[in-house]
Write a protein that holds these residues in place. Structure first.
Motif, PDB file in Angstrom:
ATOM      1  N   MET A   1      51.177 -35.519   5.371  1.00 31.64           N
ATOM      2  CA  MET A   1      49.823 -35.662   5.952  1.00 31.64           C
ATOM      3  C   MET A   1      49.034 -36.227   5.420  1.00 31.64           C
ATOM      4  SD  MET A   1      47.786 -32.112   6.453  1.00 31.64           S
ATOM      5  CE  MET A   1      48.729 -31.232   7.274  1.00 31.64           C
ATOM      6  N   SER A   2      48.419 -37.089   6.079  1.00 31.27           N
ATOM      7  CA  SER A   2      47.607 -38.386   5.310  1.00 31.27           C
ATOM      8  C   SER A   2      46.205 -37.428   4.683  1.00 31.27           C
ATOM      9  CB  SER A   2      46.832 -39.052   6.382  1.00 31.27           C
ATOM     10  OG  SER A   2      46.166 -38.622   7.400  1.00 31.27           O
ATOM     11  N   CYS A   3      45.706 -38.262   3.836  1.00 30.49           N
ATOM     12  CA  CYS A   3      44.487 -37.742   3.147  1.00 30.49           C
ATOM     13  C   CYS A   3      43.333 -37.355   3.965  1.00 30.49           C
ATOM     14  CB  CYS A   3      44.067 -38.955   1.992  1.00 30.49           C
ATOM     15  SG  CYS A   3      42.882 -38.189   0.924  1.00 30.49           S
ATOM     16  N   ARG A   4      43.134 -38.195   5.025  1.00 26.92           N
ATOM     17  CA  ARG A   4      41.939 -37.846   5.810  1.00 26.92           C
ATOM     18  C   ARG A   4      41.942 -36.499   6.559  1.00 26.92           C
ATOM     19  NH1 ARG A   4      42.248 -43.574   6.431  1.00 26.92           N
ATOM     20  NH2 ARG A   4      40.264 -44.549   5.445  1.00 26.92           N
ATOM     21  N   TRP A   5      43.355 -36.252   7.042  1.00 27.16           N
ATOM     22  CA  TRP A   5      43.814 -35.058   7.711  1.00 27.16           C
ATOM     23  C   TRP A   5      43.638 -33.831   6.893  1.00 27.16           C
ATOM     24  CZ3 TRP A   5      43.622 -34.460  12.471  1.00 27.16           C
ATOM     25  CH2 TRP A   5      43.784 -35.607  13.687  1.00 27.16           C
ATOM     26  N   ARG A   6      43.998 -34.013   5.304  1.00 25.76           N
ATOM     27  CA  ARG A   6      44.097 -32.883   4.405  1.00 25.76           C
ATOM     28  C   ARG A   6      42.597 -32.701   4.371  1.00 25.76           C
ATOM     29  NH1 ARG A   6      48.382 -34.767   0.402  1.00 25.76           N
ATOM     30  NH2 ARG A   6      50.101 -34.431   1.504  1.00 25.76           N
ATOM     31  N   ILE A   7      41.539 -33.511   3.909  1.00 28.84           N
ATOM     32  CA  ILE A   7      40.164 -33.251   3.999  1.00 28.84           C
ATOM     33  C   ILE A   7      39.821 -32.630   5.219  1.00 28.84           C
ATOM     34  CG2 ILE A   7      37.901 -34.614   3.782  1.00 28.84           C
ATOM     35  CD1 ILE A   7      39.316 -36.679   1.729  1.00 28.84           C
ATOM     36  N   ALA A   8      39.933 -33.027   6.241  1.00 25.98           N
ATOM     37  CA  ALA A   8      39.360 -32.547   7.582  1.00 25.98           C
ATOM     38  C   ALA A   8      39.975 -31.102   7.785  1.00 25.98           C
ATOM     39  CB  ALA A   8      39.747 -33.094   8.835  1.00 25.98           C
ATOM     40  N   LEU A   9      41.179 -30.795   7.206  1.00 21.09           N
ATOM     41  CA  LEU A   9      41.464 -29.389   7.269  1.00 21.09           C
ATOM     42  C   LEU A   9      40.798 -28.516   6.369  1.00 21.09           C
ATOM     43  CD1 LEU A   9      43.866 -27.425   8.507  1.00 21.09           C
ATOM     44  CD2 LEU A   9      45.302 -28.258   6.885  1.00 21.09           C
ATOM     45  N   ALA A  10      40.463 -29.120   5.193  1.00 32.80           N
ATOM     46  CA  ALA A  10      39.983 -28.237   4.184  1.00 32.80           C
ATOM     47  C   ALA A  10      38.344 -28.024   4.507  1.00 32.80           C
ATOM     48  CB  ALA A  10      40.040 -29.029   2.793  1.00 32.80           C
ATOM     49  N   VAL A  11      37.992 -28.881   5.298  1.00 32.44           N
ATOM     50  CA  VAL A  11      36.676 -28.615   5.772  1.00 32.44           C
ATOM     51  C   VAL A  11      36.525 -27.606   6.622  1.00 32.44           C
ATOM     52  CG1 VAL A  11      34.446 -29.700   6.950  1.00 32.44           C
ATOM     53  CG2 VAL A  11      35.740 -31.088   5.098  1.00 32.44           C
ATOM     54  N   LEU A  12      37.500 -27.485   7.553  1.00 32.03           N
ATOM     55  CA  LEU A  12      37.373 -26.476   8.795  1.00 32.03           C
ATOM     56  C   LEU A  12      38.023 -25.256   8.109  1.00 32.03           C
ATOM     57  CD1 LEU A  12      39.222 -28.464  11.748  1.00 32.03           C
ATOM     58  CD2 LEU A  12      36.806 -27.827  11.350  1.00 32.03           C
ATOM     59  N   VAL A  13      38.646 -25.207   7.323  1.00 32.38           N
ATOM     60  CA  VAL A  13      38.963 -23.938   6.512  1.00 32.38           C
ATOM     61  C   VAL A  13      37.920 -23.262   6.018  1.00 32.38           C
ATOM     62  CG1 VAL A  13      40.269 -22.799   4.706  1.00 32.38           C
ATOM     63  CG2 VAL A  13      41.483 -24.088   6.515  1.00 32.38           C
ATOM     64  N   GLY A  14      37.054 -24.282   5.108  1.00 30.57           N
ATOM     65  CA  GLY A  14      35.962 -23.921   4.401  1.00 30.57           C
ATOM     66  C   GLY A  14      34.856 -23.311   5.338  1.00 30.57           C
ATOM     67  N   ALA A  15      34.754 -24.120   6.384  1.00 27.04           N
ATOM     68  CA  ALA A  15      33.665 -23.653   7.341  1.00 27.04           C
ATOM     69  C   ALA A  15      34.211 -22.233   8.155  1.00 27.04           C
ATOM     70  CB  ALA A  15      33.675 -24.592   8.549  1.00 27.04           C
ATOM     71  N   ALA A  16      35.406 -22.246   8.406  1.00 26.24           N
ATOM     72  CA  ALA A  16      35.685 -20.816   8.782  1.00 26.24           C
ATOM     73  C   ALA A  16      35.689 -19.657   7.823  1.00 26.24           C
ATOM     74  CB  ALA A  16      37.169 -20.715   9.288  1.00 26.24           C
ATOM     75  N   CYS A  17      35.849 -19.978   6.354  1.00 27.69           N
ATOM     76  CA  CYS A  17      35.529 -18.831   5.389  1.00 27.69           C
ATOM     77  C   CYS A  17      34.083 -18.544   5.339  1.00 27.69           C
ATOM     78  CB  CYS A  17      36.105 -19.227   3.972  1.00 27.69           C
ATOM     79  SG  CYS A  17      37.928 -19.271   4.120  1.00 27.69           S
ATOM     80  N   PHE A  18      33.362 -19.549   5.639  1.00 24.25           N
ATOM     81  CA  PHE A  18      31.787 -19.414   5.063  1.00 24.25           C
ATOM     82  C   PHE A  18      31.359 -18.570   6.275  1.00 24.25           C
ATOM     83  CE2 PHE A  18      27.585 -20.901   6.195  1.00 24.25           C
ATOM     84  CZ  PHE A  18      26.913 -20.824   4.834  1.00 24.25           C
ATOM     85  N   GLN A  19      31.778 -18.617   7.581  1.00 22.84           N
ATOM     86  CA  GLN A  19      31.400 -18.070   8.780  1.00 22.84           C
ATOM     87  C   GLN A  19      32.093 -16.647   8.759  1.00 22.84           C
ATOM     88  OE1 GLN A  19      29.334 -19.209  11.005  1.00 22.84           O
ATOM     89  NE2 GLN A  19      29.550 -17.122  12.510  1.00 22.84           N
TER      90      GLN A  19
END
Length: 134
Positions: free
Chosen positions: A1-19
């Motif tokens: 998995m490329s670095c950009r996809w990992r960052i995007a996945l981390a952002v989405l997981v963080g947003a879901a946890c925040f919500q």
């Protein structure tokens, strides 16, 4: 998995946890049957904006992730590259030897490629073929 996809996945997981943090039930939201001691609980307090802030945060994080993915694209918006030199076609001859048709500024050249050497075999122009000097 490329670095950009990992960052995007981390952002989405963080947003879901925040919500999800705002979705947890507290005692003021629990329903009690009549006659029990907790039935006379005070009405729940409205914090008046945490929902809007969390939605804005999720949208902002998703926008940043989308921008990072869009910025990392390799395809240019202008379409075709404006490079002058291009390899139009190659054919292997075996034993690491190839025939290559290359074009440069509208001229096509037939090249013979082998290890340690590249020879101009002919200049291809329209219907006629000019042989290279030997």
């Amino acid at each position: 998995m490329s670095c950009r996809w990992r960052i995007a996945l981390a952002v989405l997981v963080g947003a879901a946890c925040f919500q999800a943090r705002g979705l947890a039930a507290d005692e003021s939201q629990i329903l009690f049957p009549r006659g029990t001691p907790g039935a006379e609980a005070p009405p729940p307090k409205r914090d008046g904006g945490f929902g809007a802030v969390s939605v804005l945060g999720v949208v902002l994080l998703a926008g940043v992730g989308g921008w990072m993915l869009w910025r990392g694209r390799k395809v240019k918006l202008g379409g075709r590259d404006n490079r002058l030199l291009a390899i139009d076609e190659t054919r292997p001859l075996g034993n690491r030897q190839y025939l290559v048709v290359a074009s440069y500024e509208g001229k096509k050249l037939l090249l013979g490629v082998c290890p340690g050497r590249i020879d101009l075999l002919a200049s291809l122009t329209g219907d006629s073929v000019k042989e290279a000097p030997k």
